[in-house]
Design a protein around this motif. Structure first.
Motif, PDB file in Angstrom:
ATOM      1  N   PRO A   1       0.790  -1.225   0.000  1.00 30.93           N
ATOM      2  CA  PRO A   1       0.000   0.000   0.000  1.00 30.93           C
ATOM      3  C   PRO A   1       0.829   1.286   0.000  1.00 30.93           C
ATOM      4  O   PRO A   1       0.314   2.351   0.331  1.00 30.93           O
ATOM      5  CB  PRO A   1      -0.790  -0.127   1.298  1.00 30.93           C
ATOM      6  CG  PRO A   1       0.176  -0.790   2.218  1.00 30.93           C
ATOM      7  CD  PRO A   1       0.953  -1.768   1.367  1.00 30.93           C
ATOM      8  N   THR A   2       2.110   1.191  -0.343  1.00 34.89           N
ATOM      9  CA  THR A   2       2.948   2.383  -0.359  1.00 34.89           C
ATOM     10  C   THR A   2       2.349   3.437  -1.280  1.00 34.89           C
ATOM     11  O   THR A   2       2.025   3.160  -2.435  1.00 34.89           O
ATOM     12  CB  THR A   2       4.372   2.055  -0.840  1.00 34.89           C
ATOM     13  OG1 THR A   2       4.957   1.089   0.039  1.00 34.89           O
ATOM     14  CG2 THR A   2       5.249   3.306  -0.852  1.00 34.89           C
ATOM     15  N   TRP A   3       2.181   4.647  -0.769  1.00 39.78           N
ATOM     16  CA  TRP A   3       1.662   5.735  -1.591  1.00 39.78           C
ATOM     17  C   TRP A   3       2.669   6.064  -2.681  1.00 39.78           C
ATOM     18  O   TRP A   3       3.877   6.043  -2.458  1.00 39.78           O
ATOM     19  CB  TRP A   3       1.427   6.980  -0.744  1.00 39.78           C
ATOM     20  CG  TRP A   3       0.332   6.864   0.254  1.00 39.78           C
ATOM     21  CD1 TRP A   3      -0.386   5.746   0.566  1.00 39.78           C
ATOM     22  CD2 TRP A   3      -0.177   7.914   1.090  1.00 39.78           C
ATOM     23  NE1 TRP A   3      -1.303   6.034   1.538  1.00 39.78           N
ATOM     24  CE2 TRP A   3      -1.202   7.348   1.880  1.00 39.78           C
ATOM     25  CE3 TRP A   3       0.141   9.258   1.239  1.00 39.78           C
ATOM     26  CZ2 TRP A   3      -1.910   8.094   2.814  1.00 39.78           C
ATOM     27  CZ3 TRP A   3      -0.566  10.012   2.162  1.00 39.78           C
ATOM     28  CH2 TRP A   3      -1.582   9.431   2.938  1.00 39.78           C
ATOM     29  N   GLY A   4       2.163   6.390  -3.872  1.00 39.36           N
ATOM     30  CA  GLY A   4       3.061   6.766  -4.961  1.00 39.36           C
ATOM     31  C   GLY A   4       3.939   7.934  -4.591  1.00 39.36           C
ATOM     32  O   GLY A   4       5.124   7.989  -4.940  1.00 39.36           O
ATOM     33  N   SER A   5       3.373   8.871  -3.831  1.00 39.49           N
ATOM     34  CA  SER A   5       4.134  10.049  -3.424  1.00 39.49           C
ATOM     35  C   SER A   5       5.168   9.726  -2.363  1.00 39.49           C
ATOM     36  O   SER A   5       6.042  10.543  -2.056  1.00 39.49           O
ATOM     37  CB  SER A   5       3.182  11.126  -2.890  1.00 39.49           C
ATOM     38  OG  SER A   5       2.425  10.626  -1.807  1.00 39.49           O
ATOM     39  N   ALA A   6       5.104   8.511  -1.772  1.00 40.47           N
ATOM     40  CA  ALA A   6       6.031   8.126  -0.714  1.00 40.47           C
ATOM     41  C   ALA A   6       7.079   7.145  -1.195  1.00 40.47           C
ATOM     42  O   ALA A   6       8.007   6.808  -0.469  1.00 40.47           O
ATOM     43  CB  ALA A   6       5.265   7.508   0.451  1.00 40.47           C
TER      44      ALA A   6
ATOM     45  N   GLY B   1      11.494   0.155   4.870  1.00 40.65           N
ATOM     46  CA  GLY B   1      10.056   0.229   5.123  1.00 40.65           C
ATOM     47  C   GLY B   1       9.500   1.584   4.733  1.00 40.65           C
ATOM     48  O   GLY B   1      10.037   2.634   5.108  1.00 40.65           O
ATOM     49  N   SER B   2       8.428   1.589   3.983  1.00 37.96           N
ATOM     50  CA  SER B   2       7.894   2.812   3.381  1.00 37.96           C
ATOM     51  C   SER B   2       7.442   3.859   4.398  1.00 37.96           C
ATOM     52  O   SER B   2       6.880   3.527   5.441  1.00 37.96           O
ATOM     53  CB  SER B   2       6.704   2.481   2.489  1.00 37.96           C
ATOM     54  OG  SER B   2       7.077   1.676   1.406  1.00 37.96           O
ATOM     55  N   PRO B   3       7.652   5.124   4.048  1.00 37.51           N
ATOM     56  CA  PRO B   3       7.132   6.218   4.869  1.00 37.51           C
ATOM     57  C   PRO B   3       5.694   6.543   4.480  1.00 37.51           C
ATOM     58  O   PRO B   3       5.175   6.027   3.487  1.00 37.51           O
ATOM     59  CB  PRO B   3       8.050   7.385   4.494  1.00 37.51           C
ATOM     60  CG  PRO B   3       8.347   7.140   3.036  1.00 37.51           C
ATOM     61  CD  PRO B   3       8.439   5.628   2.903  1.00 37.51           C
ATOM     62  N   PHE B   4       5.043   7.387   5.271  1.00 35.48           N
ATOM     63  CA  PHE B   4       3.743   7.951   4.921  1.00 35.48           C
ATOM     64  C   PHE B   4       3.892   9.470   4.943  1.00 35.48           C
ATOM     65  O   PHE B   4       4.307  10.034   5.962  1.00 35.48           O
ATOM     66  CB  PHE B   4       2.653   7.523   5.904  1.00 35.48           C
ATOM     67  CG  PHE B   4       2.059   6.177   5.615  1.00 35.48           C
ATOM     68  CD1 PHE B   4       1.029   6.035   4.692  1.00 35.48           C
ATOM     69  CD2 PHE B   4       2.533   5.042   6.256  1.00 35.48           C
ATOM     70  CE1 PHE B   4       0.467   4.796   4.418  1.00 35.48           C
ATOM     71  CE2 PHE B   4       1.991   3.795   5.988  1.00 35.48           C
ATOM     72  CZ  PHE B   4       0.950   3.670   5.063  1.00 35.48           C
ATOM     73  N   PRO B   5       3.554  10.159   3.859  1.00 32.82           N
ATOM     74  CA  PRO B   5       3.607  11.627   3.854  1.00 32.82           C
ATOM     75  C   PRO B   5       2.634  12.194   4.882  1.00 32.82           C
ATOM     76  O   PRO B   5       1.681  11.521   5.297  1.00 32.82           O
ATOM     77  CB  PRO B   5       3.180  11.995   2.428  1.00 32.82           C
ATOM     78  CG  PRO B   5       3.377  10.760   1.623  1.00 32.82           C
ATOM     79  CD  PRO B   5       3.126   9.622   2.559  1.00 32.82           C
ATOM     80  N   LEU B   6       2.847  13.445   5.264  1.00 34.89           N
ATOM     81  CA  LEU B   6       1.944  14.084   6.214  1.00 34.89           C
ATOM     82  C   LEU B   6       0.552  14.216   5.610  1.00 34.89           C
ATOM     83  O   LEU B   6       0.385  14.605   4.447  1.00 34.89           O
ATOM     84  CB  LEU B   6       2.484  15.459   6.609  1.00 34.89           C
ATOM     85  CG  LEU B   6       3.807  15.465   7.382  1.00 34.89           C
ATOM     86  CD1 LEU B   6       4.186  16.890   7.753  1.00 34.89           C
ATOM     87  CD2 LEU B   6       3.727  14.592   8.628  1.00 34.89           C
TER      88      LEU B   6
ATOM     89  N   HIS C   1      -0.443  13.956  10.533  1.00 38.59           N
ATOM     90  CA  HIS C   1       0.515  12.947  10.954  1.00 38.59           C
ATOM     91  C   HIS C   1       1.128  12.255   9.744  1.00 38.59           C
ATOM     92  O   HIS C   1       0.655  12.392   8.613  1.00 38.59           O
ATOM     93  CB  HIS C   1      -0.148  11.910  11.865  1.00 38.59           C
ATOM     94  CG  HIS C   1      -1.214  11.108  11.174  1.00 38.59           C
ATOM     95  ND1 HIS C   1      -2.456  11.616  10.849  1.00 38.59           N
ATOM     96  CD2 HIS C   1      -1.230   9.819  10.712  1.00 38.59           C
ATOM     97  CE1 HIS C   1      -3.183  10.703  10.244  1.00 38.59           C
ATOM     98  NE2 HIS C   1      -2.456   9.591  10.143  1.00 38.59           N
ATOM     99  N   GLY C   2       2.176  11.503   9.969  1.00 37.53           N
ATOM    100  CA  GLY C   2       2.852  10.738   8.928  1.00 37.53           C
ATOM    101  C   GLY C   2       3.907   9.880   9.602  1.00 37.53           C
ATOM    102  O   GLY C   2       3.898   9.690  10.817  1.00 37.53           O
ATOM    103  N   SER C   3       4.830   9.361   8.823  1.00 34.40           N
ATOM    104  CA  SER C   3       5.922   8.562   9.394  1.00 34.40           C
ATOM    105  C   SER C   3       7.085   8.530   8.415  1.00 34.40           C
ATOM    106  O   SER C   3       6.912   8.792   7.221  1.00 34.40           O
ATOM    107  CB  SER C   3       5.458   7.136   9.733  1.00 34.40           C
ATOM    108  OG  SER C   3       5.092   6.436   8.554  1.00 34.40           O
ATOM    109  N   GLY C   4       8.261   8.194   8.936  1.00 34.63           N
ATOM    110  CA  GLY C   4       9.454   8.162   8.110  1.00 34.63           C
ATOM    111  C   GLY C   4       9.777   6.764   7.601  1.00 34.63           C
ATOM    112  O   GLY C   4       9.035   5.805   7.826  1.00 34.63           O
TER     113      GLY C   4
END
Length: 254
Positions: free
Chosen positions: A53-58, A119-124, A204-207
């Motif tokens: 489910p990694t976002w394309g932008s991430a 491991g994939s991040p999540f943008p804010l 929120h998000g994550s690195g």
């Protein structure tokens, strides 16, 4: 099994209203968290969940490889251990306190494993645009089944950001925020057994997980059943509308 002191629910509710989030340390014992970690990894292996489910932008490159992520919707329908956790009074007590109502209703759940080294991040972002509700009485709880220091790509939040209400997200449908620098988000490192609660309006998000260990979390989205949804987003989620605490005063399942 290590004894955990009961949290001050009134203080947690006050902190949540002020900051838009609250971290409850040791809601699960270390032994319980370790058991859920094993269960989570065994479940993903058994079901051979390959969807990323990694976002394309991430999507990025870390340690020479593209980032990736493992996830599973509705883990409670594959293992009863997760069903028990959904109605555990330690969880529902805090959930009710932050919502400001004794009635807590399930929206959906997602199991996440951030692989080591990439491991994939999540943008804010806010959760609001994914499943908007009339009064925004929707919240999330992230259960940490192993330690999540900053190098594992722990969750980051922007304190007080919920007070500004819904924000304009990426117009191309990426649902991330283009106008909030990642550096504004404060890392929330956690220990196994900690649970982070936050509002659907909290940015929120994550690195990236650059450590040599996986980061294992379970996301539970819950709401006040009296808050009507504005769309049918996530209506496919199994068990949506299940009462985790209290009653549904509307008298019908949504």
């Amino acid at each position: 099994m290590t004894a955990i002191a009961s949290p001050d629910l009134d203080q947690l509710a006050a902190d949540y209203q002020r900051d838009g989030f609250v971290k409850v340390s040791g809601l699960l014992t270390p032994e319980e968290a370790a058991a859920y970690r094993r269960t989570s990894h065994e479940l993903l292996q058994r079901l051979e969940q390959a969807a990323d489910p990694t976002w394309g932008s991430a999507s990025t490159v870390s340690m020479g490889r593209a980032t990736s992520l493992q996830h599973l919707h509705d883990a409670q329908f594959y293992d009863a251990a997760f069903s028990r956790l959904l109605t555990d009074p330690r969880f529902t007590g805090v959930a009710a306190a932050v919502l400001g109502t004794p009635n807590v209703q399930l929206h959906h759940t997602k199991l996440f494993v951030k692989p080591p080294e990439n491991g994939s991040p999540f943008p804010l972002h806010q959760d609001h645009p994914f499943f908007p509700h009339t009064d925004n009485r929707v919240a999330a709880a992230i259960f940490h089944f192993d330690d999540a220091p900053e190098e594992k790509g722990c969750v980051r939040v922007v304190p007080g950001s919920h007070l500004a209400g819904p924000r304009e997200h990426d117009p191309d449908g990426g649902f991330h925020l283009n106008d909030v620098p990642f550096e504004e988000a404060v890392p929330q490192p956690a220990k196994a057994g900690d649970v982070l609660f936050f509002s659907c309006l909290t940015v929120h998000g994550s690195g990236v997980n650059i450590s040599n260990e996986a980061r294992t979390t379970w996301l539970v989205q819950f709401r006040d059943p009296a808050d009507p949804p504005l769309t049918d987003a996530h209506s496919h989620s199994l068990g949506q509308g299940m009462m985790l605490a209290g009653i549904d005063p509307t008298g019908h399942r949504r």
